[in-house]
Design a protein around this motif. Structure first.
Motif, PDB file in Angstrom:
ATOM      1  N   HIS A 115      45.093  36.704  32.783  1.00 53.30           N
ATOM      2  CA  HIS A 115      44.580  36.173  34.041  1.00 53.30           C
ATOM      3  C   HIS A 115      45.599  35.304  34.778  1.00 53.30           C
ATOM      4  CE1 HIS A 115      40.657  37.862  33.637  1.00 53.30           C
ATOM      5  NE2 HIS A 115      40.393  37.240  32.513  1.00 53.30           N
ATOM      6  N   PRO A 120      43.991  34.421  42.415  1.00 50.62           N
ATOM      7  CA  PRO A 120      42.535  34.501  42.504  1.00 50.62           C
ATOM      8  C   PRO A 120      42.107  35.614  43.466  1.00 50.62           C
ATOM      9  CG  PRO A 120      43.269  32.221  42.659  1.00 50.62           C
ATOM     10  CD  PRO A 120      44.501  33.070  42.736  1.00 50.62           C
ATOM     11  N   GLU A 144      36.075  34.235  30.600  1.00 50.83           N
ATOM     12  CA  GLU A 144      36.931  33.848  31.724  1.00 50.83           C
ATOM     13  C   GLU A 144      37.014  34.950  32.780  1.00 50.83           C
ATOM     14  OE1 GLU A 144      41.480  32.231  32.660  1.00 50.83           O
ATOM     15  OE2 GLU A 144      40.923  32.777  30.618  1.00 50.83           O
ATOM     16  N   GLU A 147      34.077  34.578  34.972  1.00 55.12           N
ATOM     17  CA  GLU A 147      34.120  33.310  35.706  1.00 55.12           C
ATOM     18  C   GLU A 147      35.080  33.404  36.892  1.00 55.12           C
ATOM     19  OE1 GLU A 147      35.320  30.711  32.615  1.00 55.12           O
ATOM     20  OE2 GLU A 147      33.345  30.590  31.675  1.00 55.12           O
ATOM     21  N   LYS A 148      36.131  34.214  36.738  1.00 57.54           N
ATOM     22  CA  LYS A 148      37.169  34.302  37.771  1.00 57.54           C
ATOM     23  C   LYS A 148      36.870  35.361  38.834  1.00 57.54           C
ATOM     24  CE  LYS A 148      41.145  32.246  35.632  1.00 57.54           C
ATOM     25  NZ  LYS A 148      42.573  32.098  35.842  1.00 57.54           N
TER      26      LYS A 148
END
Length: 273
Positions: A115, A120, A144, A147-148
């Motif tokens: 990641h 983003p 994660e 979440e991202k």
């Protein structure tokens, strides 16, 4: 598919350098298998990274290859997914491992499919052929990831339906996973295709992206650098072809040191291992 999952008792004396003990072996087809092994207490890795694993060669020296860790970073054990090459220096031996036997595992994880190497974005595309799904097996099981990103699309292409089984079962089991089942719901889109056998989706990943078919099938907008991120893992030829397609959409290749819109794993274990 045959499955041998009875845990073996760890040997009292390790006979290999950096030895870990095999705890489970599953043969998915006559050319594909996965296995789990103990995890070194000191090993810390980011989901999507790879390590060097192997066995002792006939010359008495370690025979090692880079393998993506298919299990997520929180797992107590390590999982790997491999092809079987009859004359391959390593897999000709590795495919015969059994529960309780040892493998060599060098605990120094590295890799670009993490990641941290992506900027983003709204959605992330995991693009894989064959056993290239391994790092995404790790990332799809990592909280994660959800979440991202609002949307996670797993595109996986194999020659036959049977070769998709590892990924299909993994995705199916995720929905009932006590840790991330709720996070996965509504976010993960699975798009498997075949190239040599009839299936409800067929064709190469590059063709389905370039033609826009996958976007129409999943009711998603065409890729764009403002919203979309991608990770790529397959053969060298596949990686090069996909890079050209992604850059046609305006995405730029990134790295751990310079996050951008897409990343490619260059240490993929493919033909000849």
């Amino acid at each position: 598919m045959t499955d041998a999952a009875t845990p073996g008792s760890a040997p009292k004396v390790k006979t290999l350098p950096d030895a870990q003990t095999v705890t489970q072996v599953t043969h998915w087809t006559d050319t594909l298998f996965s296995f789990r092994c103990t995890r070194p207490q000191s090993l810390r890795f980011r989901s999507g990274e790879f390590v060097m694993i192997g066995l002792m060669g006939d010359n008495g020296k370690p025979l090692l290859r880079a393998y993506s860790i298919a299990s997520p970073s929180w797992d107590d054990e390590l999982e790997f997914y491999s092809i079987k090459v009859p004359d391959g220096p390593l897999t000709s031996k590795l495919q015969h491992i059994e529960v309780g036997q040892e493998i060599i595992l060098r605990p120094k994880p590295v890799g670009t499919l993490v990641h941290d190497a992506l900027l983003p974005g709204k959605r992330v595309w995991f693009l894989a052929t064959g056993t290239g799904i391994a790092p995404f097996a790790s990332l799809m099981r990592d909280p994660e990831t959800y979440e991202k990103f609002e949307q996670v699309i797993m595109m996986h292409t194999c020659r036959t339906v049977a070769e998709l089984e590892y990924g299909r079962k993994l995705v199916e089991d995720l929905r009932d996973d006590p840790l991330i089942g709720e996070m996965v719901e509504g976010k993960l889109r699975y798009y498997p295709t075949t190239t040599r056998e009839d299936f409800h989706h067929t064709g190469r990943i590059t063709d389905n992206l370039s033609s826009g078919k996958v976007f129409a099938d999943l009711d998603l907008p065409r890729m764009n650098p403002d919203e979309d991120r991608a990770m790529v893992c397959g053969s060298l030829a596949f990686n090069l072809d996909v890079k050209e397609v992604l850059e046609g959409f305006g995405l730029r290749e990134g790295a751990n040191s310079e996050p951008r819109e897409y990343v490619v794993e260059k240490a993929f274990v493919g033909d000849g291992v």
